[in-house]
Scaffold this motif. Structure first.
Motif, PDB file in Angstrom:
ATOM      1  N   THR A  14       0.939  -1.199   0.054  1.00 21.19           N
ATOM      2  CA  THR A  14      -0.012  -0.041  -0.108  1.00 21.19           C
ATOM      3  C   THR A  14       0.754   1.142  -0.194  1.00 21.19           C
ATOM      4  O   THR A  14       1.858   1.429   0.757  1.00 21.19           O
ATOM      5  CB  THR A  14      -0.942   0.057   1.180  1.00 21.19           C
ATOM      6  OG1 THR A  14      -1.770  -1.153   1.347  1.00 21.19           O
ATOM      7  CG2 THR A  14      -1.801   1.181   1.325  1.00 21.19           C
ATOM      8  N   TYR A  15       0.606   2.167  -0.930  1.00 16.99           N
ATOM      9  CA  TYR A  15       1.362   3.365  -1.247  1.00 16.99           C
ATOM     10  C   TYR A  15       0.133   4.483  -0.858  1.00 16.99           C
ATOM     11  O   TYR A  15      -0.678   4.709  -1.516  1.00 16.99           O
ATOM     12  CB  TYR A  15       2.177   3.345  -2.443  1.00 16.99           C
ATOM     13  CG  TYR A  15       2.966   2.335  -2.509  1.00 16.99           C
ATOM     14  CD1 TYR A  15       4.373   2.756  -2.314  1.00 16.99           C
ATOM     15  CD2 TYR A  15       2.644   1.278  -3.183  1.00 16.99           C
ATOM     16  CE1 TYR A  15       5.367   1.761  -2.382  1.00 16.99           C
ATOM     17  CE2 TYR A  15       3.622   0.190  -3.093  1.00 16.99           C
ATOM     18  CZ  TYR A  15       4.893   0.262  -3.006  1.00 16.99           C
ATOM     19  OH  TYR A  15       5.932  -0.850  -3.167  1.00 16.99           O
ATOM     20  N   LEU A  16       0.968   5.710  -0.318  1.00 16.08           N
ATOM     21  CA  LEU A  16       0.201   6.909  -0.275  1.00 16.08           C
ATOM     22  C   LEU A  16       0.342   7.712  -1.863  1.00 16.08           C
ATOM     23  O   LEU A  16       1.361   7.556  -2.187  1.00 16.08           O
ATOM     24  CB  LEU A  16       0.456   7.938   0.614  1.00 16.08           C
ATOM     25  CG  LEU A  16      -0.171   9.313   0.717  1.00 16.08           C
ATOM     26  CD1 LEU A  16      -1.713   9.139   0.868  1.00 16.08           C
ATOM     27  CD2 LEU A  16       0.250  10.188   1.784  1.00 16.08           C
ATOM     28  N   GLY A  17      -0.620   8.020  -2.460  1.00 19.89           N
ATOM     29  CA  GLY A  17      -0.432   8.531  -3.755  1.00 19.89           C
ATOM     30  C   GLY A  17      -1.630   9.770  -4.061  1.00 19.89           C
ATOM     31  O   GLY A  17      -2.459   9.934  -3.422  1.00 19.89           O
ATOM     32  N   ALA A  18      -1.324  10.011  -5.419  1.00 21.53           N
ATOM     33  CA  ALA A  18      -2.513  10.900  -5.983  1.00 21.53           C
ATOM     34  C   ALA A  18      -2.407  10.727  -7.494  1.00 21.53           C
ATOM     35  O   ALA A  18      -1.373  10.347  -8.176  1.00 21.53           O
ATOM     36  CB  ALA A  18      -2.378  12.406  -5.510  1.00 21.53           C
TER      37      ALA A  18
END
Length: 97
Positions: free
Chosen positions: A81-85
């Motif tokens: 899981t990665y934080l992104g946009a």
């Protein structure tokens, strides 16, 4: 004649920052998505516009513009899981390349 793209929504460029659960990924992502500074991906993408009167993306488009950032969230990729946009980029051209 332009390339034929498979049906469905167009692909969206995205950015991911980290897998960790603390505030560091948010700070990293904010720096990457900022409008200026050494980490700004917006500035890096818009440099591909070329100089005034030149074609963008190495002559593959007339112009491009980063319109907005959306979809700040956690992304799943390869079991992590990665934080992104997502980045919404408008590319202007005739579709021949």
């Amino acid at each position: 004649m332009g390339r034929i793209r498979p049906p469905g929504p167009p692909p969206r460029p995205g950015l991911t920052a980290s897998r960790s659960d603390d505030r560091a990924p948010q700070r990293i992502l904010d720096a990457l998505l900022s409008g200026g500074g050494p980490s700004s991906r917006k500035q890096a993408i818009e440099k591909a516009r070329g100089a005034p009167g030149e074609m963008a993306l190495g002559s593959l488009a007339d112009d491009l513009h980063v319109q907005r950032v959306q979809g700040y969230r956690w992304f799943e990729h390869a079991g992590s899981t990665y934080l992104g946009a997502e980045l919404v980029i408008k590319v202007i051209g005739d579709g021949r390349t």
